[in-house]
Each structure stands twice: as structure tokens, then as C-alpha cells.
Write an enzyme that holds these catalytic residues in place. Structure first.
Site, PDB file in Angstrom:
ATOM      1  N   ASP A   7       0.861  -1.189   0.000  1.00  0.00           N
ATOM      2  CA  ASP A   7       0.000   0.000   0.000  1.00  0.00           C
ATOM      3  C   ASP A   7       0.891   1.229   0.000  1.00  0.00           C
ATOM      4  O   ASP A   7       2.046   1.180   0.472  1.00  0.00           O
ATOM      5  CB  ASP A   7      -0.910   0.006   1.235  1.00  0.00           C
ATOM      6  CG  ASP A   7      -1.881   1.180   1.211  1.00  0.00           C
ATOM      7  OD1 ASP A   7      -2.711   1.251   0.293  1.00  0.00           O
ATOM      8  OD2 ASP A   7      -1.797   2.036   2.112  1.00  0.00           O
ATOM      9  N   GLU A   9       1.008   5.730   0.525  1.00  0.00           N
ATOM     10  CA  GLU A   9       0.389   6.999   0.896  1.00  0.00           C
ATOM     11  C   GLU A   9       1.048   8.081   0.055  1.00  0.00           C
ATOM     12  O   GLU A   9       2.243   7.995  -0.272  1.00  0.00           O
ATOM     13  CB  GLU A   9       0.558   7.294   2.386  1.00  0.00           C
ATOM     14  CG  GLU A   9      -0.081   6.264   3.312  1.00  0.00           C
ATOM     15  CD  GLU A   9      -1.584   6.110   3.145  1.00  0.00           C
ATOM     16  OE1 GLU A   9      -2.227   7.061   2.629  1.00  0.00           O
ATOM     17  OE2 GLU A   9      -2.109   5.061   3.513  1.00  0.00           O
ATOM     18  N   GLU A  52      -5.757  18.254   2.818  1.00  0.00           N
ATOM     19  CA  GLU A  52      -6.693  17.140   2.662  1.00  0.00           C
ATOM     20  C   GLU A  52      -5.962  15.797   2.661  1.00  0.00           C
ATOM     21  O   GLU A  52      -6.489  14.794   3.139  1.00  0.00           O
ATOM     22  CB  GLU A  52      -7.533  17.297   1.400  1.00  0.00           C
ATOM     23  CG  GLU A  52      -6.762  17.452   0.105  1.00  0.00           C
ATOM     24  CD  GLU A  52      -6.452  18.904  -0.240  1.00  0.00           C
ATOM     25  OE1 GLU A  52      -6.293  19.180  -1.455  1.00  0.00           O
ATOM     26  OE2 GLU A  52      -6.397  19.739   0.676  1.00  0.00           O
ATOM     27  N   HIS A  57      -3.702  10.621   6.077  1.00  0.00           N
ATOM     28  CA  HIS A  57      -2.634   9.760   6.608  1.00  0.00           C
ATOM     29  C   HIS A  57      -1.843  10.367   7.757  1.00  0.00           C
ATOM     30  O   HIS A  57      -1.063   9.673   8.411  1.00  0.00           O
ATOM     31  CB  HIS A  57      -1.667   9.338   5.493  1.00  0.00           C
ATOM     32  CG  HIS A  57      -1.196  10.461   4.615  1.00  0.00           C
ATOM     33  ND1 HIS A  57      -0.529  11.571   5.095  1.00  0.00           N
ATOM     34  CD2 HIS A  57      -1.284  10.619   3.267  1.00  0.00           C
ATOM     35  CE1 HIS A  57      -0.210  12.368   4.084  1.00  0.00           C
ATOM     36  NE2 HIS A  57      -0.677  11.819   2.962  1.00  0.00           N
ATOM     37  N   HIS A 150      -4.992   6.307   7.875  1.00  0.00           N
ATOM     38  CA  HIS A 150      -4.367   5.426   6.899  1.00  0.00           C
ATOM     39  C   HIS A 150      -2.861   5.363   7.180  1.00  0.00           C
ATOM     40  O   HIS A 150      -2.232   6.371   7.467  1.00  0.00           O
ATOM     41  CB  HIS A 150      -4.588   5.957   5.481  1.00  0.00           C
ATOM     42  CG  HIS A 150      -5.991   5.801   5.008  1.00  0.00           C
ATOM     43  ND1 HIS A 150      -6.303   5.296   3.761  1.00  0.00           N
ATOM     44  CD2 HIS A 150      -7.180   6.068   5.599  1.00  0.00           C
ATOM     45  CE1 HIS A 150      -7.621   5.275   3.610  1.00  0.00           C
ATOM     46  NE2 HIS A 150      -8.167   5.752   4.722  1.00  0.00           N
ATOM     47  N   ASP A 155      -2.140  -0.762   6.542  1.00  0.00           N
ATOM     48  CA  ASP A 155      -3.143  -1.095   5.532  1.00  0.00           C
ATOM     49  C   ASP A 155      -2.724  -2.319   4.717  1.00  0.00           C
ATOM     50  O   ASP A 155      -3.563  -3.125   4.316  1.00  0.00           O
ATOM     51  CB  ASP A 155      -3.387   0.095   4.609  1.00  0.00           C
ATOM     52  CG  ASP A 155      -4.221   1.182   5.291  1.00  0.00           C
ATOM     53  OD1 ASP A 155      -4.596   0.991   6.466  1.00  0.00           O
ATOM     54  OD2 ASP A 155      -4.500   2.215   4.649  1.00  0.00           O
TER      55      ASP A 155
END
Length: 229
Positions: A7, A9, A52, A57, A150, A155
Site C-alpha cells: 500500500d 500513501e 486534505e 494519513h 491510513h 493497511d
């Protein structure tokens, strides 16, 4: 079979518009079972962090400012990935950022043939249902109570559990256990059971002559039985 569940970010949604990858987490799996080997890294994106994205995260530009550039850590990541299939949730997004970073530092991109998308798998398995990672964790009973924001490695670890369920769940363990029994061992075990089995004499199931006589006497006492026409 070796697979990597991963995963990422990022600073936003589109690497083609200048967004960068800031974190990656990878979980190694062999025959759909996590091995305990992981890879995790933060990267300095050399740009600001939109509010945002930080809200998702929790990674601020200040936190990432002293982290290595992706180019400096690319080889370590590629060594961990090897040539294994790469499993991700909405994989085109993660592949887009990973290959975007590899392109920026002059590295060969990863072939999309290695991409395994769990969103696509979930939509086929549960048409019309929600297929977010949270929704699938709920469906499969995967504990995500420690997931406040997150995080790439967290994740990836959750997704690894979801991936196991999407590809057969706990039945996989049974299949692997069966494979561990060698073909040479099976005949000897079968033979041992046959040798140790107690031989029992057949049990009588037919009615005795006395029982048949009593039954005839009982029928003769019945008036106008249905089977007599």
C-alpha cells in the site's frame, strides 16, 4: 508462490500532476500465508503536503522533511519486491505512483502484468456490495480497531488478511497441510490403519423364524387391512 501485498500513501491523487508517494508498506506472503517479512519506508516528496492529504494519513511536510528521497531508497525496495506478483487495493492507483517514482529516478517501471487488484476481485465476488478496505475487513471479521488513520504498512497488513479471505480463506491452510503429507508417507499410514483395524463378524439382520411367526399371527388378527384390497 511468493507474493507482495503493498500500500502507498501520497500527497494527492495524480502523479502526472506532481503528486508524490510519501510512504510504502509491503508484506511478504508465501502460498498466501504472511511470512512476517515486511518492508516499510517514508520518503521526502520535495514539495508541500496538501491539508486534505495530511488529514487522511497524518504525514506532514515537516515530518517527511528529514526522510530519504525515493531515489536513494529505490534499490532496497526493488530488492524486496523481487519478481513477485504485487497485490494492492485499487492497484492501478498504487502502481501509478510507484512507477511514477521509478520513472522520476530513471529506473525501469514495474510491468503491469504483475498487478493483482483486490478491488476487482471483491467486485466479482460481491457484486453491488461496498468493496472499500474497511468494508471488506468488516465482512471478513478482520480487526481494524487500531486503524485511526491510513498507514501504508498497517493497511498492507490488513489487506493481506483480506486477500487470504478473497482467495479461499482458512481453507488454504487445509490445502497446505495436505500438501505437506508426502506421497511416500501416505501408503504406509493407510496400511497401518488397515492392519490395526478390528475384524468384526457380520451382524444378523434377518428376522428369526419365531419373529416371523409372531408377525403372521398379528396380521391375522387385523380386520380389513388396507393392503388386502
Amino acid at each position: 508462490m511468493r507474493e507482495i501485498v503493498f500500500d502507498t500513501e501520497t500527497t494527492g491523487l495524480d502523479p502526472k500532476k506532481g503528486d508524490r508517494m510519501v510512504e510504502i508498506g509491503c508484506v511478504e506472503m508465501i502460498n498466501r500465508m504472511p511470512t512476517g517479512e515486511t518492508f516499510h519506508a517514508y520518503y521526502n516528496p520535495e514539495r508541500d503536503m496538501p491539508a486534505e492529504a495530511e488529514a487522511v494519513h497524518g504525514l506532514s511536510a515537516q515530518f517527511l522533511s528529514d526522510k530519504p528521497l525515493f531515489a536513494d531508497g529505490a534499490q532496497a525496495l526493488l530488492d524486496f519486491l523481487g519478481d513477485a506478483p504485487l497485490v494492492a487495493h485499487n492497484a492501478s492507483f498504487d502502481f501509478g505512483f510507484l512507477n511514477g517514482e521509478l520513472t522520476l529516478c530513471g529506473r525501469e517501471i514495474i510491468d503491469l502484468d504483475r498487478m493483482v487488484d483486490t478491488v476487482t476481485m471483491a467486485r466479482r465476488k460481491f457484486p453491488g456490495a461496498k468493496v472499500s478496505l474497511d468494508a471488506l475487513c468488516t465482512r471478513f471479521g478482520v480487526d481494524r480497531s487500531h486503524r485511526v488513520k491510513h498507514g501504508a504498512l498497517l493497511d498492507a497488513e490488513l489487506l493481506a488478511q483480506v486477500y487470504v479471505e478473497l482467495t479461499g480463506g482458512r481453507q488454504i491452510g487445509l490445502e497446505l497441510a495436505a500438501e505437506e503429507v508426502s506421497a511416500e508417507a501416505q501408503p504406509s499410514r493407510i496400511a497401518a490403519r488397515a492392519v490395526n483395524r478390528e475384524v468384526r463378524p457380520p451382524r444378523p439382520h434377518s428376522a428369526s423364524e419365531e419373529e416371523l411367526s409372531r408377525h403372521r399371527s398379528f396380521l391375522e388378527q387385523m380386520e380389513k387391512p388396507l393392503w388386502a384390497g
